[in-house]
Design a protein around this motif. Structure first.
Motif, short mmCIF file in Angstrom:
data_model
loop_
_atom_site.label_atom_id
_atom_site.label_comp_id
_atom_site.label_asym_id
_atom_site.label_seq_id
_atom_site.Cartn_x
_atom_site.Cartn_y
_atom_site.Cartn_z
N PRO A 29 0.82 -1.21 0.00
CA PRO A 29 0.00 0.00 0.00
C PRO A 29 0.86 1.26 0.00
O PRO A 29 1.94 1.29 0.56
N GLY A 30 0.35 2.27 -0.66
CA GLY A 30 1.03 3.56 -0.73
C GLY A 30 0.04 4.63 -1.11
O GLY A 30 -1.16 4.40 -1.09
N TRP A 31 0.52 5.80 -1.42
CA TRP A 31 -0.37 6.87 -1.84
C TRP A 31 0.08 7.42 -3.18
O TRP A 31 1.24 7.30 -3.57
N VAL A 32 -0.86 8.02 -3.85
CA VAL A 32 -0.61 8.70 -5.12
C VAL A 32 -1.24 10.07 -5.00
O VAL A 32 -2.33 10.22 -4.48
N VAL A 33 -0.52 11.10 -5.43
CA VAL A 33 -1.07 12.45 -5.46
C VAL A 33 -1.18 12.84 -6.93
O VAL A 33 -0.24 12.71 -7.69
N TYR A 34 -2.37 13.26 -7.32
CA TYR A 34 -2.62 13.73 -8.68
C TYR A 34 -2.68 15.26 -8.64
O TYR A 34 -3.45 15.84 -7.88
N LEU A 35 -1.84 15.89 -9.45
CA LEU A 35 -1.74 17.34 -9.46
C LEU A 35 -2.61 17.93 -10.56
O LEU A 35 -2.88 17.28 -11.58
N ARG A 36 -2.99 19.16 -10.38
CA ARG A 36 -3.82 19.88 -11.35
C ARG A 36 -2.99 20.37 -12.52
O ARG A 36 -1.78 20.45 -12.45
N ASN A 37 -3.69 20.78 -13.57
CA ASN A 37 -3.12 21.46 -14.73
C ASN A 37 -1.99 20.70 -15.39
O ASN A 37 -1.00 21.28 -15.82
N GLY A 38 -2.09 19.37 -15.44
CA GLY A 38 -1.11 18.57 -16.15
C GLY A 38 0.26 18.53 -15.50
O GLY A 38 1.25 18.25 -16.17
N LYS A 39 0.34 18.82 -14.20
CA LYS A 39 1.63 18.83 -13.51
C LYS A 39 2.09 17.43 -13.14
O LYS A 39 3.15 17.26 -12.56
N GLY A 40 1.31 16.41 -13.44
CA GLY A 40 1.74 15.04 -13.21
C GLY A 40 1.15 14.42 -11.97
O GLY A 40 0.24 14.96 -11.33
N SER A 41 1.69 13.27 -11.61
CA SER A 41 1.27 12.56 -10.41
C SER A 41 2.49 11.88 -9.82
O SER A 41 3.44 11.56 -10.53
N TYR A 42 2.47 11.68 -8.51
CA TYR A 42 3.60 11.11 -7.79
C TYR A 42 3.09 10.07 -6.83
O TYR A 42 2.00 10.19 -6.29
N SER A 43 3.92 9.04 -6.59
CA SER A 43 3.56 8.00 -5.65
C SER A 43 4.64 7.87 -4.59
O SER A 43 5.79 8.29 -4.79
N ALA A 44 4.27 7.28 -3.46
CA ALA A 44 5.20 7.03 -2.36
C ALA A 44 4.62 5.91 -1.51
O ALA A 44 3.45 5.55 -1.65
N ASP A 45 5.44 5.38 -0.59
CA ASP A 45 4.90 4.40 0.35
C ASP A 45 4.08 5.14 1.40
O ASP A 45 4.02 6.37 1.40
N LEU A 46 3.43 4.41 2.29
CA LEU A 46 2.54 5.04 3.25
C LEU A 46 3.26 6.00 4.19
O LEU A 46 2.66 6.93 4.71
N ALA A 47 4.56 5.79 4.41
CA ALA A 47 5.34 6.68 5.28
C ALA A 47 5.78 7.94 4.54
O ALA A 47 6.34 8.84 5.15
N GLY A 48 5.52 8.02 3.25
CA GLY A 48 5.92 9.18 2.47
C GLY A 48 7.32 9.07 1.90
O GLY A 48 7.85 10.04 1.36
N ALA A 49 7.92 7.91 1.99
CA ALA A 49 9.27 7.70 1.45
C ALA A 49 9.18 7.16 0.03
O ALA A 49 8.12 6.73 -0.43
N HIS A 50 10.30 7.16 -0.64
CA HIS A 50 10.41 6.61 -2.01
C HIS A 50 9.46 7.31 -2.98
O HIS A 50 8.77 6.68 -3.76
N VAL A 51 9.44 8.64 -2.93
CA VAL A 51 8.58 9.42 -3.83
C VAL A 51 9.13 9.30 -5.25
O VAL A 51 10.33 9.44 -5.48
#
Length: 116
Positions: A29-51
Protein backbone atom coordinates in the motif's frame (compact mmCIF):
# COMPACT_ATOMS: atom_id res chain seq x y z
CA UNK A 1 4.15 17.01 -0.46
CA UNK A 2 7.47 18.26 0.93
CA UNK A 3 9.22 16.04 -1.63
CA UNK A 4 6.74 16.60 -4.45
CA UNK A 5 6.72 20.41 -4.28
CA UNK A 6 10.36 20.91 -5.40
CA UNK A 7 9.93 18.40 -8.23
CA UNK A 8 6.60 19.66 -9.56
CA UNK A 9 6.77 23.30 -8.52
CA UNK A 10 3.35 23.20 -6.86
CA UNK A 11 2.21 23.00 -3.24
CA UNK A 12 -1.00 21.75 -1.71
CA UNK A 13 -2.99 24.27 -3.74
CA UNK A 14 -1.94 22.42 -6.90
CA UNK A 15 -3.27 19.05 -5.68
CA UNK A 16 -6.30 17.66 -7.44
CA UNK A 17 -6.63 14.66 -5.09
CA UNK A 18 -4.79 12.01 -3.08
CA UNK A 19 -5.44 8.30 -3.44
CA UNK A 20 -4.36 5.32 -1.35
CA UNK A 21 -3.39 2.60 -3.80
CA UNK A 22 -1.17 -0.48 -4.03
CA UNK A 23 2.22 -0.14 -5.71
CA UNK A 24 1.86 -1.80 -9.14
CA UNK A 25 5.22 -3.60 -8.77
CA UNK A 26 5.07 -4.79 -5.15
CA UNK A 27 1.36 -4.53 -4.28
CA UNK A 28 2.40 -2.77 -1.05
CA UNK A 29 0.00 0.00 0.00
CA UNK A 30 1.03 3.56 -0.73
CA UNK A 31 -0.37 6.87 -1.84
CA UNK A 32 -0.61 8.70 -5.12
CA UNK A 33 -1.07 12.45 -5.46
CA UNK A 34 -2.62 13.73 -8.68
CA UNK A 35 -1.74 17.34 -9.46
CA UNK A 36 -3.82 19.88 -11.35
CA UNK A 37 -3.12 21.46 -14.73
CA UNK A 38 -1.11 18.57 -16.15
CA UNK A 39 1.63 18.83 -13.51
CA UNK A 40 1.74 15.04 -13.21
CA UNK A 41 1.27 12.56 -10.41
CA UNK A 42 3.60 11.11 -7.79
CA UNK A 43 3.56 8.00 -5.65
CA UNK A 44 5.20 7.03 -2.36
CA UNK A 45 4.90 4.40 0.35
CA UNK A 46 2.54 5.04 3.25
CA UNK A 47 5.34 6.68 5.28
CA UNK A 48 5.92 9.18 2.47
CA UNK A 49 9.27 7.70 1.45
CA UNK A 50 10.41 6.61 -2.01
CA UNK A 51 8.58 9.42 -3.83
CA UNK A 52 8.65 8.98 -7.59
CA UNK A 53 6.82 10.31 -10.62
CA UNK A 54 3.88 8.06 -11.31
CA UNK A 55 2.12 7.33 -14.57
CA UNK A 56 -0.98 5.20 -14.39
CA UNK A 57 -0.80 2.26 -16.73
CA UNK A 58 -4.07 1.86 -18.54
CA UNK A 59 -5.55 -1.56 -18.00
CA UNK A 60 -7.01 -3.37 -20.98
CA UNK A 61 -10.73 -2.91 -21.20
CA UNK A 62 -12.73 -5.97 -22.04
CA UNK A 63 -16.19 -5.58 -23.37
CA UNK A 64 -18.73 -8.34 -23.80
CA UNK A 65 -19.46 -9.29 -27.37
CA UNK A 66 -23.08 -8.28 -27.25
CA UNK A 67 -24.43 -6.69 -30.40
CA UNK A 68 -25.16 -3.04 -29.81
CA UNK A 69 -28.12 -1.34 -31.39
CA UNK A 70 -28.43 2.38 -31.74
CA UNK A 71 -31.91 3.85 -31.68
CA UNK A 72 -32.81 5.87 -34.72
CA UNK A 73 -32.62 9.62 -34.26
CA UNK A 74 -35.95 11.40 -34.45
CA UNK A 75 -36.55 13.18 -37.71
CA UNK A 76 -38.30 16.10 -36.06
CA UNK A 77 -37.94 17.82 -32.71
CA UNK A 78 -41.21 17.99 -30.80
CA UNK A 79 -42.43 21.48 -30.11
CA UNK A 80 -43.40 22.15 -26.47
CA UNK A 81 -47.12 22.73 -26.24
CA UNK A 82 -47.42 24.31 -22.78
CA UNK A 83 -46.03 27.87 -22.67
CA UNK A 84 -46.25 27.85 -18.86
CA UNK A 85 -43.58 25.13 -18.64
CA UNK A 86 -41.47 26.16 -21.63
CA UNK A 87 -38.42 28.22 -20.57
CA UNK A 88 -37.94 31.59 -22.18
CA UNK A 89 -34.91 32.31 -24.31
CA UNK A 90 -33.56 34.44 -21.44
CA UNK A 91 -33.97 31.60 -18.93
CA UNK A 92 -32.11 29.21 -21.21
CA UNK A 93 -29.31 31.75 -21.72
CA UNK A 94 -29.00 32.29 -17.93
CA UNK A 95 -28.73 28.53 -17.41
CA UNK A 96 -26.05 28.23 -20.09
CA UNK A 97 -24.09 31.12 -18.57
CA UNK A 98 -24.37 29.53 -15.12
CA UNK A 99 -23.13 26.16 -16.45
CA UNK A 100 -20.20 27.89 -18.17
CA UNK A 101 -19.26 29.62 -14.88
CA UNK A 102 -19.54 26.30 -13.00
CA UNK A 103 -16.36 25.16 -14.74
CA UNK A 104 -17.16 21.45 -14.62
CA UNK A 105 -18.14 21.40 -10.92
CA UNK A 106 -21.05 18.93 -10.98
CA UNK A 107 -22.70 20.36 -7.85
CA UNK A 108 -22.70 23.84 -9.36
CA UNK A 109 -24.02 22.54 -12.70
CA UNK A 110 -26.84 20.73 -10.86
CA UNK A 111 -27.68 23.99 -9.05
CA UNK A 112 -27.80 25.78 -12.42
CA UNK A 113 -30.23 23.21 -13.79
CA UNK A 114 -32.50 23.50 -10.73
CA UNK A 115 -32.60 27.33 -10.91
CA UNK A 116 -35.62 28.75 -12.69
Amino acid sequence: MAQVTPRAGVGLGGVDYFLIAPDPASAAPGWVVYLRNGKGSYSADLAGAHVKAFTATPRPVTTPSVPQTTPAAPTTVPTPTNPATTPSRGQVQRQLDCIRRAGGDSAKVAACLRAK
